[in-house]
Write a protein that holds these residues in place. Structure first.
Motif, mmCIF file in Angstrom:
data_model
loop_
_atom_site.group_PDB
_atom_site.id
_atom_site.type_symbol
_atom_site.label_atom_id
_atom_site.label_comp_id
_atom_site.label_asym_id
_atom_site.label_seq_id
_atom_site.Cartn_x
_atom_site.Cartn_y
_atom_site.Cartn_z
ATOM 1 N N ASP A 201 0.825 -1.220 0.000
ATOM 2 C CA ASP A 201 0.000 0.000 0.000
ATOM 3 C C ASP A 201 0.854 1.264 0.000
ATOM 4 N N ASN A 202 2.064 1.166 0.545
ATOM 5 C CA ASN A 202 2.970 2.318 0.603
ATOM 6 C C ASN A 202 3.339 2.830 -0.796
ATOM 7 N N GLN A 203 3.216 1.958 -1.799
ATOM 8 C CA GLN A 203 3.662 2.327 -3.142
ATOM 9 C C GLN A 203 2.505 2.512 -4.129
ATOM 10 N N ILE A 204 1.258 2.486 -3.656
ATOM 11 C CA ILE A 204 0.116 2.504 -4.568
ATOM 12 C C ILE A 204 0.065 3.791 -5.388
ATOM 13 N N ASP A 205 0.283 4.935 -4.772
ATOM 14 C CA ASP A 205 0.094 6.210 -5.466
ATOM 15 C C ASP A 205 1.407 6.843 -5.909
ATOM 16 N N GLY A 206 2.471 6.068 -6.000
ATOM 17 C CA GLY A 206 3.760 6.589 -6.439
ATOM 18 C C GLY A 206 4.905 5.883 -5.746
ATOM 19 N N ILE A 207 6.116 6.290 -6.080
ATOM 20 C CA ILE A 207 7.301 5.671 -5.494
ATOM 21 C C ILE A 207 7.696 6.439 -4.241
ATOM 22 N N HIS A 208 7.525 5.796 -3.095
ATOM 23 C CA HIS A 208 7.887 6.386 -1.807
ATOM 24 C C HIS A 208 8.995 5.549 -1.177
ATOM 25 N N CYS A 209 9.668 6.110 -0.211
ATOM 26 C CA CYS A 209 10.730 5.394 0.469
ATOM 27 C C CYS A 209 10.216 4.063 1.002
ATOM 28 N N GLY A 210 10.890 2.982 0.634
ATOM 29 C CA GLY A 210 10.390 1.651 0.933
ATOM 30 C C GLY A 210 10.934 1.027 2.200
ATOM 31 N N ASP A 211 11.602 1.808 3.049
ATOM 32 C CA ASP A 211 12.130 1.213 4.281
ATOM 33 C C ASP A 211 12.590 2.323 5.221
ATOM 34 N N ASN A 212 12.714 1.973 6.505
ATOM 35 C CA ASN A 212 13.368 2.851 7.470
ATOM 36 C C ASN A 212 14.864 2.551 7.445
ATOM 37 N N GLY A 213 15.695 3.553 7.661
ATOM 38 C CA GLY A 213 17.112 3.238 7.729
ATOM 39 C C GLY A 213 18.008 4.442 7.863
ATOM 40 N N ILE A 214 19.258 4.157 8.226
ATOM 41 C CA ILE A 214 20.316 5.151 8.181
ATOM 42 C C ILE A 214 21.313 4.694 7.119
ATOM 43 N N PHE A 215 21.901 5.669 6.437
ATOM 44 C CA PHE A 215 22.758 5.348 5.305
ATOM 45 C C PHE A 215 23.970 6.258 5.319
ATOM 46 N N LYS A 216 25.064 5.726 4.778
ATOM 47 C CA LYS A 216 26.326 6.459 4.805
ATOM 48 C C LYS A 216 27.054 6.237 3.493
ATOM 49 N N GLY A 217 27.558 7.307 2.917
ATOM 50 C CA GLY A 217 28.436 7.209 1.766
ATOM 51 C C GLY A 217 29.792 7.762 2.133
ATOM 52 N N VAL A 218 30.854 7.021 1.813
ATOM 53 C CA VAL A 218 32.213 7.434 2.165
ATOM 54 C C VAL A 218 33.096 7.307 0.921
ATOM 55 N N PRO A 219 33.930 8.301 0.628
ATOM 56 C CA PRO A 219 34.824 8.179 -0.530
ATOM 57 C C PRO A 219 35.698 6.932 -0.443
ATOM 58 N N VAL A 220 35.888 6.289 -1.566
ATOM 59 C CA VAL A 220 36.724 5.091 -1.628
ATOM 60 C C VAL A 220 38.186 5.473 -1.395
ATOM 61 N N THR A 221 38.877 4.682 -0.579
ATOM 62 C CA THR A 221 40.273 4.972 -0.251
ATOM 63 C C THR A 221 41.218 4.345 -1.270
ATOM 64 N N GLU A 222 42.471 4.804 -1.271
ATOM 65 C CA GLU A 222 43.474 4.218 -2.161
ATOM 66 C C GLU A 222 43.712 2.754 -1.815
ATOM 67 N N GLU A 223 43.658 2.421 -0.533
ATOM 68 C CA GLU A 223 43.820 1.032 -0.115
ATOM 69 C C GLU A 223 42.713 0.162 -0.700
ATOM 70 N N GLN A 224 41.471 0.655 -0.663
ATOM 71 C CA GLN A 224 40.351 -0.097 -1.220
ATOM 72 C C GLN A 224 40.467 -0.251 -2.734
ATOM 73 N N LYS A 225 40.918 0.793 -3.407
ATOM 74 C CA LYS A 225 41.130 0.706 -4.852
ATOM 75 C C LYS A 225 42.218 -0.315 -5.183
ATOM 76 N N LYS A 226 43.303 -0.291 -4.413
ATOM 77 C CA LYS A 226 44.420 -1.196 -4.661
ATOM 78 C C LYS A 226 43.994 -2.653 -4.497
ATOM 79 N N LEU A 227 43.286 -2.956 -3.406
ATOM 80 C CA LEU A 227 42.896 -4.346 -3.170
ATOM 81 C C LEU A 227 41.857 -4.808 -4.183
ATOM 82 N N THR A 228 40.942 -3.918 -4.584
ATOM 83 C CA THR A 228 39.962 -4.288 -5.597
ATOM 84 C C THR A 228 40.651 -4.644 -6.906
ATOM 85 N N ALA A 229 41.674 -3.895 -7.287
ATOM 86 C CA ALA A 229 42.420 -4.194 -8.506
ATOM 87 C C ALA A 229 43.105 -5.558 -8.407
#
Length: 261
Positions: free
Chosen positions: A86-114
């Motif tokens: 029912d939360n989505q019947i009349d449009g796209i609304h936030c589908g969950d409760n939560g806290i979120f974080k975005g952090v720049p990727v580090t050189e260490e993370q880039k190195k290990l991913t490679a």
């Protein structure tokens, strides 16, 4: 300090199967509502899907076979909870409760991913890798330690010796390797096996992209039903995440390496 696993790790196999089923749902509807949980290991794959779009057992078994091989598939499909729907019947609304974080990727993370991608391109088998400053730990299945040491002479390689890996050695489950997928951006929300209305997917992607663009950490909070997050209409956040997923090649491809790819 960072840990990365490759797409053949059992947990990532589970994520990829979940992503493949979400891709199937999006082939049937533009904005499906779906959540997939996968537990795989030792010859069997259990899947529970809450969905507004019916997936046939043949479609599900085909996806599992293509990604994980010939396994016994136990598939349970149910309709999404009516209150959540029912939360989505009349449009796209936030589908969950939560806290979120975005952090720049580090050189260490880039190195290990490679390094992770280099090893996966060479062997295509289960692997887990850790980098802590100058300390590199490589666990690569179906690869001879002596051969790996020629390429990485200073690394700690297969500490228990050569091994085979895969779902016959270890079980896998969806969203169990979020540290590998998100690095320092991990909070409580899982990225995989969910449609774009779910904040765990769209807000996580939005926050991560904003952090890469601005170079500073981003912290957000939302409640189910919200029409805006970070002062941005939620529908726009969903479209930002959709564009990101489309660029990668779909939810299954997204599940291979996560956000740090």
């Amino acid at each position: 300090m960072f840990e990365k696993v490759n797409p053949a790790h059992p947990d990532k196999v589970a994520d990829r199967i979940a992503g493949a089923l979400v891709d199937l749902a999006y082939q049937k509807e533009n904005n499906p509502k779906i959540a997939v949980e996968v537990l795989i290991g030792h010859g069997i794959c259990h899947i529970i899907t809450e969905t507004s779009v019916a997936l046939s057992p043949d479609e599900v078994e085909s996806a599992v076979s293509r990604i994980a091989g010939n396994l016994l598939v136990e598939y349970r499909e149910v309709s999404q909870d009516e209150h959540l729907a029912d939360n989505q019947i009349d449009g796209i609304h936030c589908g969950d409760n939560g806290i979120f974080k975005g952090v720049p990727v580090t050189e260490e993370q880039k190195k290990l991913t490679a390094i992770s991608k280099q090893l996966y391109d060479t062997y295509g088998s289960d692997g887990k890798y850790i980098l802590d400053g100058d300390r590199l730990i490589l666990c690569q299945s179906n690869a001879k330690t002596i051969n790996l040491r020629e390429v990485f002479p200073d690394a700690e390689i297969n500490p228990l010796g050569d091994w085979t890996g895969g779902t016959d050695v270890d079980s896998g489950a969806t969203n169990r390797k979020l540290g590998s997928d998100m690095g320092d951006s991990v909070t409580g929300g899982g990225l995989h096996g969910k449609d774009l209305s779910k904040a765990d997917v769209s807000v996580n992607i939005y926050a991560w992209l904003k952090a890469q663009e601005t170079g500073v950490p981003v912290e957000l909070v939302c409640a189910i039903g919200d029409d805006a997050v970070d002062g941005i209409p939620y529908e726009k956040i969903v479209e930002t995440a959709r564009a990101f997923i489309d660029r990668i090649g779909g939810f299954e491809k997204f599940a291979e390496w996560g956000l740090i790819c």
